[in-house]
Design an enzyme around this catalytic site. Structure first.
Site, short mmCIF file in Angstrom:
data_model
loop_
_atom_site.label_atom_id
_atom_site.label_comp_id
_atom_site.label_asym_id
_atom_site.label_seq_id
_atom_site.Cartn_x
_atom_site.Cartn_y
_atom_site.Cartn_z
N SER A 70 -40.29 10.29 26.97
CA SER A 70 -40.91 11.32 27.83
C SER A 70 -39.84 12.08 28.61
CB SER A 70 -41.89 10.68 28.81
OG SER A 70 -42.92 10.03 28.11
N HIS A 200 -38.18 1.67 22.69
CA HIS A 200 -39.27 0.69 22.49
C HIS A 200 -40.14 1.00 21.28
CE1 HIS A 200 -43.03 2.64 24.16
NE2 HIS A 200 -42.14 3.44 24.68
N CYS A 323 -51.63 7.03 25.37
CA CYS A 323 -51.55 7.82 26.60
C CYS A 323 -52.89 8.38 27.00
CB CYS A 323 -50.57 8.97 26.40
SG CYS A 323 -49.09 8.43 25.56
C1 LIG Z 1 -44.08 7.18 22.66
C2 LIG Z 1 -43.77 8.61 22.46
C3 LIG Z 1 -43.15 9.38 23.46
C4 LIG Z 1 -42.88 8.81 24.83
O1 LIG Z 1 -41.86 7.87 24.82
P1 LIG Z 1 -41.71 6.89 26.10
O2 LIG Z 1 -40.40 6.22 25.86
O3 LIG Z 1 -42.85 5.95 26.05
O4 LIG Z 1 -41.69 7.76 27.30
C5 LIG Z 1 -42.86 10.69 23.20
N1 LIG Z 1 -43.13 11.24 22.00
C6 LIG Z 1 -43.70 10.55 21.01
C7 LIG Z 1 -43.95 11.21 19.70
C8 LIG Z 1 -44.05 9.22 21.21
O5 LIG Z 1 -44.63 8.54 20.22
#
Ligand SMILES: *Cc1c(COP(=O)(O)O)cnc(C)c1O
Length: 395
Positions: A70, A200, A323
């Site tokens: 993010s 992650h 989300c």
């Molecule tokens: C999970 C995800 C994010 C956000 O990543 P975080 O590390 O959880 O903030 C952004 N873009 C996509 C496509 C994702 O799958």
């Protein structure tokens, strides 16, 4: 427990955990300190940056560590927009099915006077590079298109889009969070200027990610303070997490081809099994999708009920996006590919990992079939459809 929600997050790899451990104990120094404890941490930081850069075919100084995907998306978009504004370019091209980290950043930029074109997405979930090209205007400063969609798993033609952007002198950002470990990444060959990743999602720790920014593109710090990350992100670096991310990335990239081939077989077995459920539809292109992703809609059921009953049977799945779960709005991704509201509500995403087995896939198919039949049996909506009072949307 059968974990089939790897698009939401993954289990950490043993190698990544082991790589991190020393930096919680003896190696706890602050990389900004001049003494030997600090220098040991600084060396770990240098090494992690080098190894991560090498996995992307980038230079170490083109990698900035962030708190995750993010933050990387936010920083990429705000930085490119600020650069564009300096050149009098205030138009951005993106797509209707981006992650909210991109969509909400774009909303913020619109409030600041930028104009944003959100390209519609065809039903198969794959954008055409030509549509991107046609949307680019003389005042476009940035194109942002995700590599693979986090809900329906479809893969976008990013190398082609990158080539178009390069030719037109427009910056190209891709959110590659879902692609890492499943699809090849080469920022040179694919003409990528900015790329987001998150540890992650590839068996690394939570709360850490990276933003690749081609040399010469100034990043705007979102956090002000010290001179860490060459002034692009203040705050003492999270050394254990960064070291864990580097280890996980190397591991996932090294095993990619073999794992993808194995996953595709399981994915297709799952798709073939679930397709037998009447009045259902696979979302996204059957072939051009992540080897780990299966995404269906079932008519006449609520996705939330399906998930809870699957959880009772020990299966962890998702309706699409972690989300937006908890909100009653249907997924913006499913609406973008043209699914009507009543269909979009009955969605199921299953995302596999190298630990998934054929027995698990068969158990999932059997369970989904039974749970869907049960839920339809008690649904008044389904009764109307079955009686012919209402028309089926899905055949
Ligand atoms: C999970 C995800 C994010 C956000 O990543 P975080 O590390 O959880 O903030 C952004 N873009 C996509 C496509 C994702 O799958």
């Amino acid at each position: 427990m059968i974990y089939a929600d790897n698009a939401a997050t993954t289990k950490m790899s043993k190698r990544a955990i082991e790589a991190m451990l020393p930096y919680f104990s003896e190696g706890y120094g602050n990389p900004s300190s001049l003494h030997s404890a600090g220098q040991r941490a600084a060396e770990a930081l240098v090494s992690a940056r080098k190894r991560i850069a090498s996995c992307l075919n980038a230079l170490p100084r083109e990698i900035t560590f962030t708190s995750g995907g993010s933050e990387a998306d936010n920083q990429a978009l705000l930085s490119a927009a600020r650069l564009g504004a300096k050149q009098g370019k205030r138009h951005i091209v993106s797509t209707a099915f981006e992650h909210h980290a991109v969509l909400h950043s774009l909303k913020r930029l619109e409030e600041e006077g930028f104009s944003v074109t959100l390209l519609p997405v065809p039903e198969n979930g794959i954008l055409s590079a030509q549509a991107v090209e046609e949307a680019i205007r003389p005042n476009t400063c940035l194109v942002s298109v995700m590599y693979a969609n986090n809900e329906i798993g479809t893969i976008q033609p990013i190398a082609e889009i990158g080539a178009i952007c390069k030719r037109k002198g427009v910056l190209f950002h891709t959110d590659a969070v879902q692609a890492v470990g499943h699809l090849p990444i080469d920022v040179e060959a694919q003409h990528i200027d900015l790329l987001s990743l998150s540890a992650h999602k590839f068996h690394g720790p939570k709360g850490v990610g990276a933003l690749y920014a081609r040399k010469g593109i100034p990043l705007m710090p979102l956090i002000e303070g010290g001179a860490q990350e060459r002034g692009k992100r203040a705050g003492t670096e999270n050394i254990p997490a960064i070291v864990g991310m580097a280890a996980a990335l190397e591991e996932t990239c090294a095993g990619m081809e073999e794992r993808s081939a194995r996953l595709k077989v399981l994915r297709d077995r799952l798709i073939d099994g679930l397709r037998e459920i009447p009045h259902s539809i696979l979302n996204g292109d059957r072939e051009k999708r992540l080897p780990s992703n299966v995404h269906f809609c079932f008519e006449g059921i609520e996705g939330e009920s399906l998930l809870l009953l699957l959880d009772d049977r020990g299966i962890c799945a998702s309706s699409g996006s972690a989300c937006t779960s908890g909100s009653l709005d249907p997924s913006h991704v499913l609406l973008a590919i043209g699914r009507p509201h009543e269909i979009a509500h009955g969605s199921l995403r299953l995302s596999l990992s190298e630990e998934t087995t054929e027995e698990e896939v068969d158990f999932i198919v059997q369970s989904v079939k039974e749970v869907v039949a049960y839920l339809r049996g008690i649904s008044p909506v389904w009764r109307d459809l079955a009686n012919g009072k209402k028309q089926f949307i899905l055949s």
